[in-house]
Design a protein around this motif. Structure first.
Motif, PDB file in Angstrom:
ATOM      1  N   LEU A   1      42.204  43.894  24.510  1.00 49.10           N
ATOM      2  CA  LEU A   1      41.219  43.083  25.204  1.00 49.10           C
ATOM      3  C   LEU A   1      41.322  41.515  25.156  1.00 49.10           C
ATOM      4  CD1 LEU A   1      38.786  43.235  27.163  1.00 49.10           C
ATOM      5  CD2 LEU A   1      37.384  43.567  25.400  1.00 49.10           C
ATOM      6  N   TRP A   2      41.266  41.288  23.766  1.00 44.78           N
ATOM      7  CA  TRP A   2      41.181  39.724  23.210  1.00 44.78           C
ATOM      8  C   TRP A   2      42.572  39.231  23.396  1.00 44.78           C
ATOM      9  CZ3 TRP A   2      37.069  37.019  22.680  1.00 44.78           C
ATOM     10  CH2 TRP A   2      35.706  37.652  22.310  1.00 44.78           C
ATOM     11  N   ALA A   3      43.527  40.011  23.073  1.00 41.58           N
ATOM     12  CA  ALA A   3      44.960  39.487  23.482  1.00 41.58           C
ATOM     13  C   ALA A   3      45.276  39.220  24.820  1.00 41.58           C
ATOM     14  CB  ALA A   3      45.968  40.462  22.772  1.00 41.58           C
ATOM     15  N   SER A   4      44.635  40.021  25.602  1.00 42.26           N
ATOM     16  CA  SER A   4      44.853  39.561  26.963  1.00 42.26           C
ATOM     17  C   SER A   4      43.845  38.633  27.480  1.00 42.26           C
ATOM     18  CB  SER A   4      44.626  40.903  28.138  1.00 42.26           C
ATOM     19  OG  SER A   4      43.071  41.232  27.766  1.00 42.26           O
ATOM     20  N   PHE A   5      42.799  38.523  26.925  1.00 44.58           N
ATOM     21  CA  PHE A   5      41.918  37.190  27.060  1.00 44.58           C
ATOM     22  C   PHE A   5      42.659  35.912  26.806  1.00 44.58           C
ATOM     23  CE2 PHE A   5      38.794  34.438  24.601  1.00 44.58           C
ATOM     24  CZ  PHE A   5      38.248  33.824  25.972  1.00 44.58           C
ATOM     25  N   VAL A   6      43.162  35.860  25.499  1.00 52.56           N
ATOM     26  CA  VAL A   6      43.682  34.517  24.905  1.00 52.56           C
ATOM     27  C   VAL A   6      44.870  34.513  25.940  1.00 52.56           C
ATOM     28  CG1 VAL A   6      45.301  34.002  23.057  1.00 52.56           C
ATOM     29  CG2 VAL A   6      43.259  34.956  22.473  1.00 52.56           C
ATOM     30  N   ILE A   7      45.635  35.251  26.442  1.00 54.53           N
ATOM     31  CA  ILE A   7      46.728  34.990  27.411  1.00 54.53           C
ATOM     32  C   ILE A   7      46.180  34.395  28.787  1.00 54.53           C
ATOM     33  CG2 ILE A   7      48.610  36.083  28.878  1.00 54.53           C
ATOM     34  CD1 ILE A   7      49.047  38.153  26.640  1.00 54.53           C
ATOM     35  N   ALA A   8      44.942  34.997  29.208  1.00 52.20           N
ATOM     36  CA  ALA A   8      44.412  34.317  30.412  1.00 52.20           C
ATOM     37  C   ALA A   8      43.814  33.016  30.154  1.00 52.20           C
ATOM     38  CB  ALA A   8      43.632  35.521  30.958  1.00 52.20           C
ATOM     39  N   LEU A   9      43.269  32.822  29.017  1.00 51.91           N
ATOM     40  CA  LEU A   9      42.538  31.697  28.556  1.00 51.91           C
ATOM     41  C   LEU A   9      43.709  30.486  28.598  1.00 51.91           C
ATOM     42  CD1 LEU A   9      39.898  31.072  26.119  1.00 51.91           C
ATOM     43  CD2 LEU A   9      41.906  29.822  25.641  1.00 51.91           C
ATOM     44  N   LEU A  10      44.733  30.728  27.895  1.00 49.99           N
ATOM     45  CA  LEU A  10      45.897  29.824  27.729  1.00 49.99           C
ATOM     46  C   LEU A  10      46.554  29.461  29.030  1.00 49.99           C
ATOM     47  CD1 LEU A  10      47.736  30.878  24.781  1.00 49.99           C
ATOM     48  CD2 LEU A  10      46.184  28.946  25.013  1.00 49.99           C
ATOM     49  N   LEU A  11      46.533  30.421  30.173  1.00 51.51           N
ATOM     50  CA  LEU A  11      47.080  30.242  31.502  1.00 51.51           C
ATOM     51  C   LEU A  11      46.030  29.243  32.471  1.00 51.51           C
ATOM     52  CD1 LEU A  11      48.504  33.558  32.333  1.00 51.51           C
ATOM     53  CD2 LEU A  11      49.744  31.648  31.913  1.00 51.51           C
ATOM     54  N   VAL A  12      44.852  29.567  31.983  1.00 50.55           N
ATOM     55  CA  VAL A  12      43.562  29.011  32.761  1.00 50.55           C
ATOM     56  C   VAL A  12      43.712  27.604  32.401  1.00 50.55           C
ATOM     57  CG1 VAL A  12      40.990  28.618  33.095  1.00 50.55           C
ATOM     58  CG2 VAL A  12      42.151  30.787  33.649  1.00 50.55           C
ATOM     59  N   LEU A  13      43.825  27.269  30.983  1.00 52.44           N
ATOM     60  CA  LEU A  13      43.588  26.007  30.323  1.00 52.44           C
ATOM     61  C   LEU A  13      44.766  25.293  30.829  1.00 52.44           C
ATOM     62  CD1 LEU A  13      42.117  24.652  27.966  1.00 52.44           C
ATOM     63  CD2 LEU A  13      44.091  25.519  26.453  1.00 52.44           C
ATOM     64  N   PHE A  14      46.027  25.574  30.896  1.00 46.13           N
ATOM     65  CA  PHE A  14      47.063  24.569  31.118  1.00 46.13           C
ATOM     66  C   PHE A  14      47.240  24.460  32.704  1.00 46.13           C
ATOM     67  CE2 PHE A  14      49.085  26.456  27.312  1.00 46.13           C
ATOM     68  CZ  PHE A  14      48.832  25.421  26.562  1.00 46.13           C
ATOM     69  N   THR A  15      46.988  25.450  33.426  1.00 50.09           N
ATOM     70  CA  THR A  15      46.848  25.305  35.139  1.00 50.09           C
ATOM     71  C   THR A  15      45.545  24.245  35.400  1.00 50.09           C
ATOM     72  OG1 THR A  15      45.855  27.296  35.232  1.00 50.09           O
ATOM     73  CG2 THR A  15      48.162  27.216  35.761  1.00 50.09           C
ATOM     74  N   THR A  16      44.353  24.393  34.849  1.00 56.08           N
ATOM     75  CA  THR A  16      43.396  23.688  35.171  1.00 56.08           C
ATOM     76  C   THR A  16      43.721  22.014  34.490  1.00 56.08           C
ATOM     77  OG1 THR A  16      42.094  25.355  34.690  1.00 56.08           O
ATOM     78  CG2 THR A  16      41.047  23.178  34.878  1.00 56.08           C
ATOM     79  N   LEU A  17      44.381  21.788  33.324  1.00 53.67           N
ATOM     80  CA  LEU A  17      44.468  20.595  33.009  1.00 53.67           C
ATOM     81  C   LEU A  17      45.620  19.964  33.728  1.00 53.67           C
ATOM     82  CD1 LEU A  17      44.315  21.064  28.919  1.00 53.67           C
ATOM     83  CD2 LEU A  17      42.454  20.051  30.451  1.00 53.67           C
ATOM     84  N   LEU A  18      46.581  20.815  34.144  1.00 56.06           N
ATOM     85  CA  LEU A  18      47.697  20.239  34.960  1.00 56.06           C
ATOM     86  C   LEU A  18      47.210  19.695  36.282  1.00 56.06           C
ATOM     87  CD1 LEU A  18      50.737  22.608  34.521  1.00 56.06           C
ATOM     88  CD2 LEU A  18      50.532  19.981  33.818  1.00 56.06           C
ATOM     89  N   ALA A  19      46.228  20.456  36.863  1.00 58.90           N
ATOM     90  CA  ALA A  19      45.659  20.111  38.101  1.00 58.90           C
ATOM     91  C   ALA A  19      44.565  18.828  38.083  1.00 58.90           C
ATOM     92  CB  ALA A  19      44.900  21.165  38.722  1.00 58.90           C
ATOM     93  N   GLY A  20      44.484  18.725  36.695  1.00 62.99           N
ATOM     94  CA  GLY A  20      43.427  17.505  36.391  1.00 62.99           C
ATOM     95  C   GLY A  20      41.956  17.805  36.258  1.00 62.99           C
ATOM     96  N   GLY A  21      41.610  19.105  36.139  1.00 60.70           N
ATOM     97  CA  GLY A  21      40.222  19.555  36.132  1.00 60.70           C
ATOM     98  C   GLY A  21      39.738  20.003  34.682  1.00 60.70           C
TER      99      GLY A  21
END
Lengths: 96, 195
Positions: B97-117
């Protein structure tokens, strides 16, 4: 009314305790079983051996650091025997 | 333990042992305390020192917290796995559960930062999911409440009028959602198992 006979391998307090503990986990080591059953090392070893001989548990011996480590895991046969035993007990208690 | 048993005694043995097996979770309080402290410090540093250096504005505290937290979590996890006496299926579920959270968290982090959010709100909302579910799996209410608190905090941060309020809400959520449940969990773990 006929009652189902109780499995003599499981109808022993310590062996039943070991199997009941293993039903809830994937694997447990000797010290875990020792702590939770409150048995002596010698008696626990003997009863683990009997469960292993009956094919109810799988015992693997390895090392943890410098110390020997024995791990126990319930087999499919052990789980089936436990389920049959619980059903029989429920029958005796009128809950079946 | 070799005396003949009545059916009632058999049932009591079964119930007692199954109850004990249910309580045999790995020690998780360390992770909540570690990440609670690190992320609170990262948010505080980002907010308080944002005008001091450009690196702070660009997420240096979060990178430091992430790397330090990841390294310490790995070290603690491998040390614990060598000591664990029991392998519980619930532990495995919590781990993934936590491993999948970390994966999703990193994806959200990078995609949001790339979009300038700003990823703070989605990450706070997401944090509620594994916290809430871990609490439910372990039947540990403070984590259940902690998970719900992260959801409320995410909404409050979205509606916050300024970055200062947003940072304060985040820190409060970390304190009440991770650190306080972590302390309570540590006390429970110490009570359940001898040191």
């Amino acid at each position: 009314m006929a009652f189902a006979p109780l499995d003599p391998v499981l109808h022993n307090q310590l062996r039943l305790a070991i199997v009941s503990l293993l039903v809830g986990v994937e694997e447990a080591d000797f010290n875990h079983l020792l702590t939770h059953t409150g048995a002596t090392r010698g008696n626990l070893s003997v009863q683990i051996g009997k469960l292993k001989d009956a094919g109810y548990i799988l015992v693997t011996k390895g090392m943890r650091g410098k110390y020997p480590n024995t791990k126990c895991r319930l087999t499919a046969e052990g789980l089936h025997a436990f389920e049959v035993y619980v059903q029989a007990i429920r029958g005796y208690l009128g809950r079946g | 333990m070799d005396a003949p048993m009545t059916p009632e005694q058999s049932l009591r043995v079964i119930e007692r042992m199954i109850d004990q097996a249910k309580q045999s979770f790995s020690r998780l309080s360390f992770y909540f305390l570690l990440w609670g402290v690190l992320l609170t410090l990262a948010m505080t540093a980002t907010h308080v020192l944002a005008d001091e250096a450009q690196a702070l504005r660009y997420g240096a505290p979060w990178a430091v917290a992430g790397l330090l937290g990841g390294a310490l979590s790995s070290w603690y996890g491998s040390r614990q796995s060598r000591k664990e006496q029991v392998l519980n299926p619930m532990d495995r579920i919590i781990h993934w559960l936590w491993a999948s959270f970390v994966i999703a968290l990193l994806l959200v982090l990078f995609t949001t930062l790339l979009a300038g959010g700003d990823p703070a709100v989605p990450i706070t909302l997401m944090t509620g999911i594994p916290t809430f579910l871990t609490g439910q799996i372990m039947r540990f209410r403070p984590l259940v409440w902690g998970g719900m608190l992260f959801w409320a905090a995410g909404v409050a941060m979205q509606l916050a009028p300024d970055p200062g309020t947003r940072a304060a809400v985040y820190c409060a959520a970390m304190m009440l959602g991770y650190i306080v449940p972590g302390i309570l969990l540590m006390r429970k773990e110490n009570g359940l198992r001898p040191a």
